[in-house]
Design a protein around this motif. Structure first.
Motif, PDB file in Angstrom:
ATOM      1  N   MET A  36      65.245   9.355 -18.731  1.00 38.53           N
ATOM      2  CA  MET A  36      64.502  10.140 -19.613  1.00 38.53           C
ATOM      3  C   MET A  36      64.928  10.515 -21.129  1.00 38.53           C
ATOM      4  N   GLN A  37      63.814  10.679 -22.437  1.00 39.50           N
ATOM      5  CA  GLN A  37      64.797  11.087 -22.597  1.00 39.50           C
ATOM      6  C   GLN A  37      64.477  12.413 -23.846  1.00 39.50           C
ATOM      7  N   VAL A  38      65.590  13.002 -23.462  1.00 38.24           N
ATOM      8  CA  VAL A  38      65.799  14.635 -23.931  1.00 38.24           C
ATOM      9  C   VAL A  38      66.034  13.903 -26.030  1.00 38.24           C
ATOM     10  N   ARG A  39      66.046  16.304 -26.220  1.00 34.72           N
ATOM     11  CA  ARG A  39      65.943  15.791 -27.461  1.00 34.72           C
ATOM     12  C   ARG A  39      66.568  17.317 -27.383  1.00 34.72           C
ATOM     13  N   ASP A  40      66.758  17.892 -27.818  1.00 32.62           N
ATOM     14  CA  ASP A  40      67.028  19.652 -28.701  1.00 32.62           C
ATOM     15  C   ASP A  40      67.110  20.242 -27.198  1.00 32.62           C
ATOM     16  N   GLY A  41      67.565  19.555 -25.646  1.00 32.02           N
ATOM     17  CA  GLY A  41      67.604  20.186 -24.742  1.00 32.02           C
ATOM     18  C   GLY A  41      65.992  20.060 -23.840  1.00 32.02           C
ATOM     19  N   ARG A  42      64.887  18.459 -24.414  1.00 30.86           N
ATOM     20  CA  ARG A  42      63.212  18.816 -24.321  1.00 30.86           C
ATOM     21  C   ARG A  42      63.336  18.050 -23.816  1.00 30.86           C
ATOM     22  N   VAL A  43      62.266  17.619 -22.119  1.00 25.93           N
ATOM     23  CA  VAL A  43      62.004  16.250 -22.882  1.00 25.93           C
ATOM     24  C   VAL A  43      60.227  16.249 -21.854  1.00 25.93           C
ATOM     25  N   ARG A  44      59.903  15.240 -22.284  1.00 20.82           N
ATOM     26  CA  ARG A  44      58.765  14.839 -21.908  1.00 20.82           C
ATOM     27  C   ARG A  44      58.477  14.660 -20.585  1.00 20.82           C
ATOM     28  N   LEU A  48      57.431  15.733 -13.885  1.00 23.70           N
ATOM     29  CA  LEU A  48      56.940  14.305 -12.934  1.00 23.70           C
ATOM     30  C   LEU A  48      58.010  13.742 -13.300  1.00 23.70           C
ATOM     31  N   HIS A  49      59.339  13.552 -13.736  1.00 23.40           N
ATOM     32  CA  HIS A  49      60.216  13.073 -13.424  1.00 23.40           C
ATOM     33  C   HIS A  49      60.659  14.252 -12.293  1.00 23.40           C
ATOM     34  N   LEU A  50      60.777  15.179 -12.076  1.00 23.22           N
ATOM     35  CA  LEU A  50      60.831  15.892 -10.769  1.00 23.22           C
ATOM     36  C   LEU A  50      60.020  15.352  -9.150  1.00 23.22           C
ATOM     37  N   GLU A  51      59.330  15.367  -9.629  1.00 21.77           N
ATOM     38  CA  GLU A  51      58.458  14.733  -8.281  1.00 21.77           C
ATOM     39  C   GLU A  51      58.859  13.871  -8.050  1.00 21.77           C
ATOM     40  N   ARG A  52      59.031  12.812  -8.998  1.00 23.27           N
ATOM     41  CA  ARG A  52      59.314  11.202  -9.002  1.00 23.27           C
ATOM     42  C   ARG A  52      60.598  11.457  -7.730  1.00 23.27           C
ATOM     43  N   LEU A  53      61.187  12.028  -8.220  1.00 20.15           N
ATOM     44  CA  LEU A  53      62.785  12.081  -7.558  1.00 20.15           C
ATOM     45  C   LEU A  53      63.035  12.864  -5.933  1.00 20.15           C
ATOM     46  N   ASP A  54      61.843  13.991  -6.188  1.00 19.63           N
ATOM     47  CA  ASP A  54      62.120  14.404  -4.551  1.00 19.63           C
ATOM     48  C   ASP A  54      60.766  13.696  -4.154  1.00 19.63           C
ATOM     49  N   GLY A  55      59.827  12.562  -4.296  1.00 24.68           N
ATOM     50  CA  GLY A  55      59.242  11.738  -3.540  1.00 24.68           C
ATOM     51  C   GLY A  55      60.109  10.857  -2.957  1.00 24.68           C
ATOM     52  N   ALA A  56      61.081  10.185  -3.587  1.00 26.00           N
ATOM     53  CA  ALA A  56      61.831   9.022  -3.564  1.00 26.00           C
ATOM     54  C   ALA A  56      62.115   9.263  -2.629  1.00 26.00           C
ATOM     55  N   THR A  57      62.786  10.532  -2.769  1.00 26.61           N
ATOM     56  CA  THR A  57      64.247  11.082  -1.661  1.00 26.61           C
ATOM     57  C   THR A  57      62.749  11.340  -0.452  1.00 26.61           C
ATOM     58  N   ARG A  58      62.400  11.516  -0.389  1.00 30.52           N
ATOM     59  CA  ARG A  58      61.844  11.763   0.914  1.00 30.52           C
ATOM     60  C   ARG A  58      61.742  10.609   1.209  1.00 30.52           C
ATOM     61  N   GLU A  59      61.311   9.654   0.749  1.00 30.54           N
ATOM     62  CA  GLU A  59      60.873   8.259   1.104  1.00 30.54           C
ATOM     63  C   GLU A  59      61.725   7.146   1.830  1.00 30.54           C
ATOM     64  N   LEU A  60      62.935   7.405   0.630  1.00 33.49           N
ATOM     65  CA  LEU A  60      64.274   7.006   1.619  1.00 33.49           C
ATOM     66  C   LEU A  60      65.409   7.222   2.014  1.00 33.49           C
ATOM     67  N   PHE A  61      65.360   8.705   2.027  1.00 31.61           N
ATOM     68  CA  PHE A  61      66.426   9.430   3.310  1.00 31.61           C
ATOM     69  C   PHE A  61      65.573  10.819   3.675  1.00 31.61           C
ATOM     70  N   GLY A  62      64.921  10.722   3.629  1.00 32.62           N
ATOM     71  CA  GLY A  62      63.958  11.616   4.299  1.00 32.62           C
ATOM     72  C   GLY A  62      64.054  13.077   4.493  1.00 32.62           C
ATOM     73  N   PRO A 180      50.881  -4.095  -8.208  1.00 28.24           N
ATOM     74  CA  PRO A 180      51.585  -3.433  -7.442  1.00 28.24           C
ATOM     75  C   PRO A 180      52.751  -3.180  -8.850  1.00 28.24           C
ATOM     76  N   ALA A 181      53.087  -1.942  -9.039  1.00 24.55           N
ATOM     77  CA  ALA A 181      53.746  -1.368 -10.061  1.00 24.55           C
ATOM     78  C   ALA A 181      54.137  -0.201  -9.916  1.00 24.55           C
ATOM     79  N   LEU A 182      55.224   0.504 -11.124  1.00 22.99           N
ATOM     80  CA  LEU A 182      55.746   1.677 -10.935  1.00 22.99           C
ATOM     81  C   LEU A 182      54.702   2.781 -12.116  1.00 22.99           C
ATOM     82  N   ARG A 183      53.919   3.160 -11.483  1.00 19.21           N
ATOM     83  CA  ARG A 183      53.248   4.739 -12.936  1.00 19.21           C
ATOM     84  C   ARG A 183      54.641   4.873 -13.873  1.00 19.21           C
ATOM     85  N   GLY A 184      54.820   4.365 -14.641  1.00 14.57           N
ATOM     86  CA  GLY A 184      55.598   5.171 -15.157  1.00 14.57           C
ATOM     87  C   GLY A 184      55.248   6.786 -15.796  1.00 14.57           C
ATOM     88  N   ILE A 185      56.604   7.165 -16.096  1.00 11.84           N
ATOM     89  CA  ILE A 185      55.946   8.408 -16.692  1.00 11.84           C
ATOM     90  C   ILE A 185      55.564   8.114 -18.050  1.00 11.84           C
TER      91      ILE A 185
END
Length: 254
Positions: A36-44, A48-62, A180-185
């Motif tokens: 992610m690109q952070v500007r003034d402590g904020r990010v677009r 979606l970033h948090l959902e991506r991390l949570d979903g992939a963690t569930r899939e990879l590590f249960g 097949p592709a990553l759905r980028g943020i």
């Protein structure tokens, strides 16, 4: 504070002070991340970033990954690095979460040239580690005089750039490759803002039928001027719409 090399924390602890076991986890090569690109402590697109991390963690590590924990770790790393404008990556391993912070990056909007290569990322919907082939083909494209590699599957089906998503313009709609592709943020943020749009199989043989193309990732977007020997015009009105859609996305406080 300008940082050439990334500042790294593992579970909120500077990497230099981390236990050997924690450092060893980072060498496992099995995990996933978001950038992610952070500007003034904020990010677009923070949600979606948090959902991506949570979903992939569930899939990879249960198990899930709490978004508030991620935000706390990112805030801590930014504060420790003394930066509010930064490029941030969050890496998730089975037993650790690492955050890297370095200077902000923005994609140059100069038109890009792409070299098609016969490769599709395995488990493409996850932004996973271990992308040797992506680096290999990206380097091969650069050595051949191109800016990026374009990943393709059997029959020349277009998937994505080696570190980007790609979209095409047929004169009426923005066309997103159905492969097949990553759905980028950035793609996820732009797709509902660039209407009309469609998902469609795009092959290398189809490229001359498109008027324009552009690519995008966490650093921004740029028009495409050429894929292999197929040239594209830079459609100024299209790129204006992309810019307006991108700028309209609010930044969320981490």
């Amino acid at each position: 504070m300008s940082i050439a090399l990334p500042y790294i924390e593992i579970d909120g602890c500077p990497a230099a002070d981390a236990a050997p076991a924690a450092l060893a986890v980072l060498q496992s090569g099995y995990g996933h991340f978001t950038a992610m690109q952070v500007r003034d402590g904020r990010v677009r697109g923070l949600a979606l970033h948090l959902e991506r991390l949570d979903g992939a963690t569930r899939e990879l590590f249960g198990r899930g990954l709490d978004g508030e924990r991620v935000r706390t770790l990112v805030r801590h790393a930014l504060a420790s690095a003394g930066m509010r404008d930064a490029s941030v990556r969050v890496y998730v391993y089975e037993t650790a979460v690492a955050v890297t912070v370095r200077g902000p990056q923005t994609m140059a909007e100069a038109p890009r040239s792409l070299m098609s290569v016969p490769y599709q990322r395995p488990v493409a919907h996850i932004k996973h580690l271990g992308g040797f082939a992506q680096g290999y083909y990206g380097g091969a494209a650069a050595r051949a005089g191109y800016d990026d590699a374009l990943l393709t599957g059997p029959g020349g089906v277009v998937s994505e750039g080696h570190i980007t998503n790609v979209a095409f313009w047929d004169g009426t709609s923005v066309v997103w490759p159905d492969a097949p592709a990553l759905r980028g943020i950035t793609m996820a943020l732009l797709e509902p803002r660039l209407l009309p749009s469609a998902r469609r199989v795009v092959t290398l043989a189809d490229l001359p039928s498109y008027r324009a193309a552009f690519l995008m990732n966490s650093q921004g977007f740029a028009p495409v001027r050429r894929i292999d020997s197929t040239a594209f015009a830079v459609e100024e009105e299209l790129m204006k719409r992309v810019r307006e859609g991108y700028d309209a996305v609010p930044r969320d406080e981490i």
